[in-house]
Design an enzyme around this catalytic site. Structure first.
Site, PDB file in Angstrom:
ATOM      1  N   LYS A  93     -14.208  -7.056  -6.542  1.00 14.43           N
ATOM      2  CA  LYS A  93     -14.396  -7.639  -5.142  1.00 14.43           C
ATOM      3  C   LYS A  93     -15.857  -8.155  -5.536  1.00 14.43           C
ATOM      4  O   LYS A  93     -16.830  -7.535  -5.236  1.00 14.43           O
ATOM      5  CB  LYS A  93     -14.522  -6.436  -4.351  1.00 14.43           C
ATOM      6  CG  LYS A  93     -13.388  -5.911  -3.945  1.00 14.43           C
ATOM      7  CD  LYS A  93     -13.334  -4.542  -2.766  1.00 14.43           C
ATOM      8  CE  LYS A  93     -12.100  -4.318  -2.287  1.00 14.43           C
ATOM      9  NZ  LYS A  93     -10.960  -3.912  -2.948  1.00 14.43           N
ATOM     10  N   ASP A 139      -0.961  -0.271  -4.383  1.00 17.68           N
ATOM     11  CA  ASP A 139      -2.109   0.170  -4.246  1.00 17.68           C
ATOM     12  C   ASP A 139      -2.163   1.634  -3.632  1.00 17.68           C
ATOM     13  O   ASP A 139      -1.844   1.629  -2.313  1.00 17.68           O
ATOM     14  CB  ASP A 139      -2.825  -0.849  -3.423  1.00 17.68           C
ATOM     15  CG  ASP A 139      -4.578  -0.734  -3.472  1.00 17.68           C
ATOM     16  OD1 ASP A 139      -4.948   0.485  -4.189  1.00 17.68           O
ATOM     17  OD2 ASP A 139      -5.188  -1.382  -2.911  1.00 17.68           O
ATOM     18  N   ASP A 144      -9.802  -0.369  -8.677  1.00 17.23           N
ATOM     19  CA  ASP A 144     -10.677  -1.057  -7.657  1.00 17.23           C
ATOM     20  C   ASP A 144     -11.756  -0.234  -7.117  1.00 17.23           C
ATOM     21  O   ASP A 144     -12.934  -0.701  -7.556  1.00 17.23           O
ATOM     22  CB  ASP A 144      -9.761  -1.094  -6.595  1.00 17.23           C
ATOM     23  CG  ASP A 144     -10.021  -1.929  -5.373  1.00 17.23           C
ATOM     24  OD1 ASP A 144     -11.364  -2.367  -5.535  1.00 17.23           O
ATOM     25  OD2 ASP A 144      -9.380  -2.070  -4.429  1.00 17.23           O
ATOM     26  N   GLU A 203      -2.521   0.290  -8.644  1.00 15.65           N
ATOM     27  CA  GLU A 203      -4.010   0.008  -8.458  1.00 15.65           C
ATOM     28  C   GLU A 203      -4.553   1.686  -7.745  1.00 15.65           C
ATOM     29  O   GLU A 203      -4.098   2.009  -6.774  1.00 15.65           O
ATOM     30  CB  GLU A 203      -4.076  -1.018  -7.170  1.00 15.65           C
ATOM     31  CG  GLU A 203      -5.726  -1.328  -7.038  1.00 15.65           C
ATOM     32  CD  GLU A 203      -5.671  -2.702  -6.234  1.00 15.65           C
ATOM     33  OE1 GLU A 203      -5.042  -3.642  -6.093  1.00 15.65           O
ATOM     34  OE2 GLU A 203      -6.591  -2.718  -5.196  1.00 15.65           O
ATOM     35  N   LYS A 207       0.742  -1.203  -0.103  1.00 15.95           N
ATOM     36  CA  LYS A 207       0.052   0.162  -0.035  1.00 15.95           C
ATOM     37  C   LYS A 207       0.766   1.085   0.144  1.00 15.95           C
ATOM     38  O   LYS A 207       1.856   1.526   0.831  1.00 15.95           O
ATOM     39  CB  LYS A 207      -0.796  -0.056   1.112  1.00 15.95           C
ATOM     40  CG  LYS A 207      -1.719  -1.068   1.343  1.00 15.95           C
ATOM     41  CD  LYS A 207      -3.193  -0.626   1.262  1.00 15.95           C
ATOM     42  CE  LYS A 207      -4.478  -1.642   1.295  1.00 15.95           C
ATOM     43  NZ  LYS A 207      -5.600  -1.262   0.486  1.00 15.95           N
TER      44      LYS A 207
HETATM   45 MG    MG Z   1      -7.240  -1.664  -3.747  1.00 21.14          MG
END
Ligand code: MG
Length: 339
Positions: free
Chosen positions: A249, A171, A225, A197, A142
């Site tokens: 997701k 991300d 995302d 991402e 991240k």
């Molecule tokens: Mg994500």
């Protein structure tokens, strides 16, 4: 024939609070639904919304379940409005559970790789070697959390820790503006970065155009995302010929079958990812991942153990998940624990 529906609401503290772009998330709330059909067959599904992604709230799903009542037909299930995407996913999962073991198993891979989650910032450096030792070859870091210059200067140190042939996912959770995103994408080029991402927030002004522009300007793929919630967004990005990756997701997708069919027809490049759901939604989501016939990228399901009570956890992070691991997941135990 009518199906008998019951549901239980849950509020489950995370083992450790989850940091999100919208602040600290300490407790997951949602609903587990149980459908009972003919011959004592039972199926479970989970409503696991993330309202700041643009899904419905738990309250909205619960209100719709109250209106549906205790007995329902498959036609009534099919008529649940699309805006209640998480509820539609839960009911589809419960219906699939009713049919589990009925009919031929479709062709599926023997295993799927899982991406290892790295802590933010410098702490990532010490985590790579032990995870590589376990067999992980895709790592997710991240970014957009700390100072951009500090994080950029760490990138090569993180990459230096990767085992041979491994890939790094970055991300940003929408943390950057277009200029910052361009700096990162420029740096990612010619490095083993699998994709970047959500570089720009989905709700930033002109976000779709900016994302398309960045995808055209840099060689590293961009993954959507937060910009991708439910069938409508999937349709929108397919119509725009999105050249990058679709992070799916499943828990937020609505009734999954038609959306997955659309993605397959379009030969979309898909990454399956967790919505920090319990074992109930995880089972449905992972079954979809195993049914996917397109290119197989590492799963974004290395999130458990996640809950203070581990009866609610999905499979613990291993470098690979097998279909048997998914079959063994036990939604009923989670249901019982909520009684
Ligand atoms: Mg994500």
């Amino acid at each position: 024939m009518a199906l008998h529906l019951t549901y239980r609401r849950y509020a489950l503290p995370f083992r450790a609070p989850v940091r999100t772009a919208h602040g600290i998330w300490a407790e997951r709330t949602g609903l587990i639904v149980k459908l009972e059909g003919a011959a004592g067959r039972v199926g479970y599904g989970e409503v696991a919304p993330i309202p700041w992604f643009g899904t419905e709230t738990v309250e909205e799903s619960e209100a719709a379940l109250k209106i549906l009542g205790e007995w329902m037909t498959p036609e009534q299930i099919a008529a649940v409005p699309a805006k209640l995407g998480c509820l539609r996913f839960a009911l589809a999962g419960a219906c699939a559970g009713l049919d589990e073991g009925v009919g031929a198993k479709s062709e599926r891979p023997d295993y799927l790789p899982v991406a290892a989650l790295l802590p933010v910032g410098r702490a990532a450096l010490t985590q790579i070697a032990p995870k590589a030792e376990l067999g992980f070859r895709t790592f997710k870091w991240k970014v957009g959390v700390g100072d951009i210059a500090d994080e950029l200067s760490l990138l090569d140190d993180v990459i230096a820790e990767l085992p041979m042939g491994a890939k790094l996912r970055l991300d940003a959770n929408g943390a950057w503006d277009r200029r910052q995103a361009a700096r990162w994408l420029e740096r990612a080029a010619e490095r083993p970065v699998e994709f970047v991402e959500q570089p720009i927030a989905h709700d930033a002004r002109g976000a779709d155009d900016a994302l398309r522009g960045l995808a055209g300007d840099f060689p590293t793929p961009i993954a959507l995302d937060e910009s991708l919630v439910g069938a409508r967004d999937v349709e929108r990005w397919l119509a725009a010929d999105w050249p990058g990756i679709f992070v799916i997701k499943p828990s937020l997708l609505g009734e999954p079958a038609p959306v997955m069919a659309r993605l397959a027809t379009a030969k979309a490049d898909v990454v399956f990812s967790s919505a920090l759901e319990t074992v109930v939604g995880a089972k449905s989501a992972l079954q979809l991942a195993f049914a996917w016939k397109g290119k197989r990228r590492a799963l974004g399901f290395g999130v458990w153990p996640l809950f203070a009570d581990n009866v609610f956890d999905g499979p613990f992070p291993a470098p690979f998940i097998r279909p048997e691991d998914v079959s063994r997941l036990n939604p009923e135990a989670a249901w019982t624990a909520l009684s």
